[in-house]
Design an enzyme around this catalytic site. Structure first.
Site, short mmCIF file in Angstrom:
data_model
loop_
_atom_site.label_atom_id
_atom_site.label_comp_id
_atom_site.label_asym_id
_atom_site.label_seq_id
_atom_site.Cartn_x
_atom_site.Cartn_y
_atom_site.Cartn_z
N SER A 194 0.84 -1.21 0.00
CA SER A 194 0.00 0.00 0.00
C SER A 194 0.87 1.26 0.00
O SER A 194 0.48 2.28 -0.57
CB SER A 194 -0.98 0.00 1.17
OG SER A 194 -0.31 0.15 2.40
N HIS B 18 8.59 3.27 8.96
CA HIS B 18 8.40 2.41 10.13
C HIS B 18 7.05 2.75 10.77
O HIS B 18 6.73 3.93 10.94
CB HIS B 18 9.54 2.63 11.13
CG HIS B 18 9.47 1.68 12.28
ND1 HIS B 18 9.90 0.38 12.20
CD2 HIS B 18 8.96 1.84 13.53
CE1 HIS B 18 9.68 -0.22 13.35
NE2 HIS B 18 9.12 0.64 14.18
N ASN C 125 13.44 4.55 4.91
CA ASN C 125 12.61 3.45 5.42
C ASN C 125 11.38 4.05 6.07
O ASN C 125 11.45 5.09 6.71
CB ASN C 125 13.40 2.65 6.47
CG ASN C 125 12.59 1.51 7.05
OD1 ASN C 125 11.94 0.75 6.32
ND2 ASN C 125 12.60 1.38 8.37
N LYS D 86 13.00 -7.55 5.60
CA LYS D 86 14.26 -8.25 5.88
C LYS D 86 15.33 -7.22 6.23
O LYS D 86 15.38 -6.13 5.62
CB LYS D 86 14.74 -9.06 4.66
CG LYS D 86 13.85 -10.21 4.27
CD LYS D 86 13.68 -11.24 5.36
CE LYS D 86 14.86 -12.17 5.52
NZ LYS D 86 14.53 -13.21 6.54
N GLU E 79 1.16 6.84 6.99
CA GLU E 79 2.32 6.43 6.18
C GLU E 79 2.17 6.90 4.74
O GLU E 79 3.10 7.40 4.13
CB GLU E 79 2.48 4.90 6.22
CG GLU E 79 2.85 4.35 7.57
CD GLU E 79 3.11 2.85 7.54
OE1 GLU E 79 3.64 2.35 6.55
OE2 GLU E 79 2.77 2.17 8.53
N ASP F 123 16.58 0.89 12.34
CA ASP F 123 15.56 1.86 12.79
C ASP F 123 16.13 3.03 13.59
O ASP F 123 15.40 3.66 14.37
CB ASP F 123 14.45 1.16 13.63
CG ASP F 123 13.64 0.17 12.81
OD1 ASP F 123 13.54 0.35 11.59
OD2 ASP F 123 13.11 -0.79 13.40
C1 GAR Z 1 3.82 -0.81 6.80
O1 GAR Z 1 3.02 -0.56 7.93
C2 GAR Z 1 5.27 -0.48 7.10
O2 GAR Z 1 5.45 0.62 7.94
C3 GAR Z 1 5.72 -1.74 7.77
O3 GAR Z 1 5.13 -2.76 7.00
C4 GAR Z 1 3.88 -2.30 6.48
C5 GAR Z 1 3.86 -2.57 4.99
O4 GAR Z 1 2.63 -2.23 4.42
N1 GAR Z 1 7.16 -1.83 7.81
C6 GAR Z 1 7.83 -2.31 8.85
O5 GAR Z 1 7.29 -2.79 9.82
C7 GAR Z 1 9.34 -2.24 8.74
N2 GAR Z 1 9.96 -2.39 10.03
P1 GAR Z 1 2.46 -2.12 2.84
O6 GAR Z 1 3.10 -3.37 2.22
O7 GAR Z 1 0.97 -2.09 2.65
O8 GAR Z 1 3.14 -0.85 2.39
#
Ligand code: GAR
Length: 206
Positions: free
Chosen positions: A13, A109, A107, A91, A179, A150
């Site tokens: 997303s 988070h 990144n 990863k 986000e 992070d």
């Molecule tokens: C998001 O919430 C992102 O912040 C998180 O994975 C999700 C991916 O959503 N990332 C982490 O946790 C990294 N440490 P998406 O595939 O719908 O963009």
């Protein structure tokens, strides 16, 4: 046009939010390639729908994190990527990618760093930890990637309220909305060279 590479592991997303910002001309950039470590990530389908080249680099195919990272860096170079965006990439990579792209990796988070970050803190684990802590606010953070997970300089953050009836799913949903706003905006600021780095702080150039 600046060329960005987007690394994904899941639904994508955030990738979609970047694509939308580019198509709406809010972000002047081109997604040169989307790289997924998971062959069945829905993000790959989103990219394909928009005619964006995709590459699958499955971490299971590499004996070490270093070799996995080398394959990713090789592809980023092949597609002449200038800025790398980790958009739900789950990863942890070898530091050779940081040497290849110093201060050119962003990144996203799903919490307000420096709290609720580090190894093992991804996806629903983050929201569960946030709820268990009792904090009344969470949010999202876009930061520059450095060797420590992070911990890099924070470019943008957005805040959401933790409501009494929130579950990790409802909180994740609220955080994702934030986000989708701050990630494309942070990418724009970095591509326009508006960010000055001062230790862990970043400041907007005037
Ligand atoms: C998001 O919430 C992102 O912040 C998180 O994975 C999700 C991916 O959503 N990332 C982490 O946790 C990294 N440490 P998406 O595939 O719908 O963009």
């Amino acid at each position: 046009m600046k060329r960005i590479g987007v690394l994904v592991s899941g639904g994508g997303s955030n990738l979609q939010a970047i694509i939308n910002s580019i198509e709406d001309r809010k972000l002047e950039a081109e997604i040169a390639v989307v790289i997924s470590n998971r062959p069945n990530a829905f993000a790959l389908e989103r990219a394909a729908r928009h005619g964006i080249p995709t590459v699958v680099i499955d971490h299971h195919d590499f004996p070490t994190v270093r070799e996995f990272t080398e394959a990713i860096v090789g592809n980023l170079r092949k597609y002449r990527v200038e800025l790398v965006c980790l958009a739900g990439f789950l990863k942890i990579l070898d530091r050779i990618i940081i040497d290849a792209y110093p201060n050119k990796i962003l990144n996203i988070h799903p919490a307000l760093l420096p709290a609720f970050g580090g190894k093992g803190m991804y996806g629903h684990h983050v929201h569960e930890a946030v709820l268990a802590s009792g904090t009344k606010y969470s949010g999202a953070t876009v930061h520059l990637v450095t060797a420590e997970t992070d911990v890099g300089p924070i470019v943008l953050q957005g805040v959401v309220k933790v409501d009494d009836d929130d579950t990790s799913e409802s909180l994740a949903e609220k955080v994702l909305q934030i986000e989708h706003q701050i990630f494309p905006e942070a990418i724009r600021l970095v591509l326009e060279d508006r960010i000055m780095i001062d230790g862990l702080r970043t400041k907007l150039k005037r």
